[in-house]
Write a protein that holds these residues in place. Structure first.
Motif, PDB file in Angstrom:
ATOM      1  N   TYR A  54      53.689  42.163   6.755  1.00 57.43           N
ATOM      2  CA  TYR A  54      55.218  41.614   7.038  1.00 57.43           C
ATOM      3  C   TYR A  54      54.951  40.477   8.072  1.00 57.43           C
ATOM      4  N   PHE A  55      55.729  39.319   8.075  1.00 59.76           N
ATOM      5  CA  PHE A  55      55.850  38.252   8.780  1.00 59.76           C
ATOM      6  C   PHE A  55      56.796  38.497   9.824  1.00 59.76           C
ATOM      7  N   ILE A  56      56.546  38.729  11.022  1.00 57.17           N
ATOM      8  CA  ILE A  56      57.330  39.073  11.901  1.00 57.17           C
ATOM      9  C   ILE A  56      57.765  38.146  13.059  1.00 57.17           C
ATOM     10  N   GLU A  57      58.718  38.237  13.829  1.00 60.31           N
ATOM     11  CA  GLU A  57      58.978  37.597  15.306  1.00 60.31           C
ATOM     12  C   GLU A  57      58.960  38.769  16.070  1.00 60.31           C
ATOM     13  N   VAL A  58      58.285  38.390  17.116  1.00 58.21           N
ATOM     14  CA  VAL A  58      58.115  39.407  18.162  1.00 58.21           C
ATOM     15  C   VAL A  58      59.164  39.185  19.519  1.00 58.21           C
ATOM     16  N   ALA A  59      59.835  40.183  19.763  1.00 62.93           N
ATOM     17  CA  ALA A  59      60.639  40.078  20.792  1.00 62.93           C
ATOM     18  C   ALA A  59      60.260  40.839  21.992  1.00 62.93           C
ATOM     19  N   ARG A  60      59.860  40.045  22.932  1.00 64.24           N
ATOM     20  CA  ARG A  60      59.137  40.670  24.057  1.00 64.24           C
ATOM     21  C   ARG A  60      60.014  40.662  25.569  1.00 64.24           C
ATOM     22  N   THR A  61      60.937  39.639  25.579  1.00 59.90           N
ATOM     23  CA  THR A  61      61.524  39.499  26.800  1.00 59.90           C
ATOM     24  C   THR A  61      63.110  40.221  26.718  1.00 59.90           C
ATOM     25  N   GLU A  64      65.032  37.961  24.468  1.00 62.63           N
ATOM     26  CA  GLU A  64      64.796  37.967  23.138  1.00 62.63           C
ATOM     27  C   GLU A  64      65.139  39.347  22.182  1.00 62.63           C
ATOM     28  N   ARG A  65      65.065  40.465  23.010  1.00 62.49           N
ATOM     29  CA  ARG A  65      65.334  41.867  22.575  1.00 62.49           C
ATOM     30  C   ARG A  65      66.773  41.894  22.484  1.00 62.49           C
ATOM     31  N   SER A  66      67.609  41.332  23.295  1.00 64.33           N
ATOM     32  CA  SER A  66      68.998  41.596  23.349  1.00 64.33           C
ATOM     33  C   SER A  66      69.491  40.941  22.170  1.00 64.33           C
ATOM     34  N   GLN A  67      69.058  39.461  21.850  1.00 63.75           N
ATOM     35  CA  GLN A  67      69.505  38.746  20.614  1.00 63.75           C
ATOM     36  C   GLN A  67      69.033  39.280  19.231  1.00 63.75           C
ATOM     37  N   GLY A  68      67.764  39.766  19.374  1.00 64.80           N
ATOM     38  CA  GLY A  68      67.475  40.430  18.009  1.00 64.80           C
ATOM     39  C   GLY A  68      67.583  39.730  16.840  1.00 64.80           C
TER      40      GLY A  68
END
Length: 160
Positions: A54-61, A64-68
């Motif tokens: 899979y090619f993924i975006e990583v949500a760490r902050t 970023e996690r709230s936007q998803g």
């Protein structure tokens, strides 16, 4: 990006935002299209049938996690978003403002998938709990976990 900008402007207008709030909302909505996207990585799901890439975006902050994947209208079969919470914890997700059905794969600190929530309903505000402490959640297009043979016990492995 013209169509996306128009859609974002309509969403801002519907939300009744003005001034700084409107600018902030537009930045959040347009950031991925403007090249301000999150870190992108390759991830393997080690299944019983072999690895799946899979090619993924990583949500760490937190932001970023709230936007998803909110407001995304398409997602390729081999793409997704990995939420990294840094340490195991109980988490819950919802599908508010998310027009795509998604499979949510909850994984522990070692990347072992401990729960799969298949076909999360678009736009639903019903909470989807992890059920136990997890470090990672991988969101992929709805139905693809079953279609590609992903099961609990399989492992997520981040590439370089």
């Amino acid at each position: 990006m013209g169509g996306l900008a128009v859609l974002a402007a309509r969403m801002v207008a519907r939300a009744g935002c003005k001034g700084k709030a409107a600018v902030a909302l537009l930045l959040v909505l347009l950031a991925p299209a403007a090249g301000l996207a999150m870190e992108t990585r390759e991830l393997a799901v080690e299944t019983r049938q072999g690895p799946l890439t899979y090619f993924i975006e990583v949500a760490r902050t937190p932001s970023e996690r709230s936007q998803g994947l909110m407001y995304r209208e398409e997602l390729a079969r081999d793409h997704g978003m990995l939420f990294d919470f840094g340490q195991p914890q109980h988490v819950s997700f919802w599908m508010k403002n998310t027009p795509l059905p998604l499979d949510l794969l909850f994984a522990d600190a070692e990347g072992v998938i401990v729960r799969i929530h298949a076909q999360a309903e678009p736009f639903s505000e019903t909470l989807i709990p992890s059920g136990q402490p997890v470090r990672y959640v991988l969101e992929i297009i709805g139905g693809s976990a079953a279609e590609r043979g992903i099961r609990t016990g399989d492992r997520l492995t981040l590439g370089n």
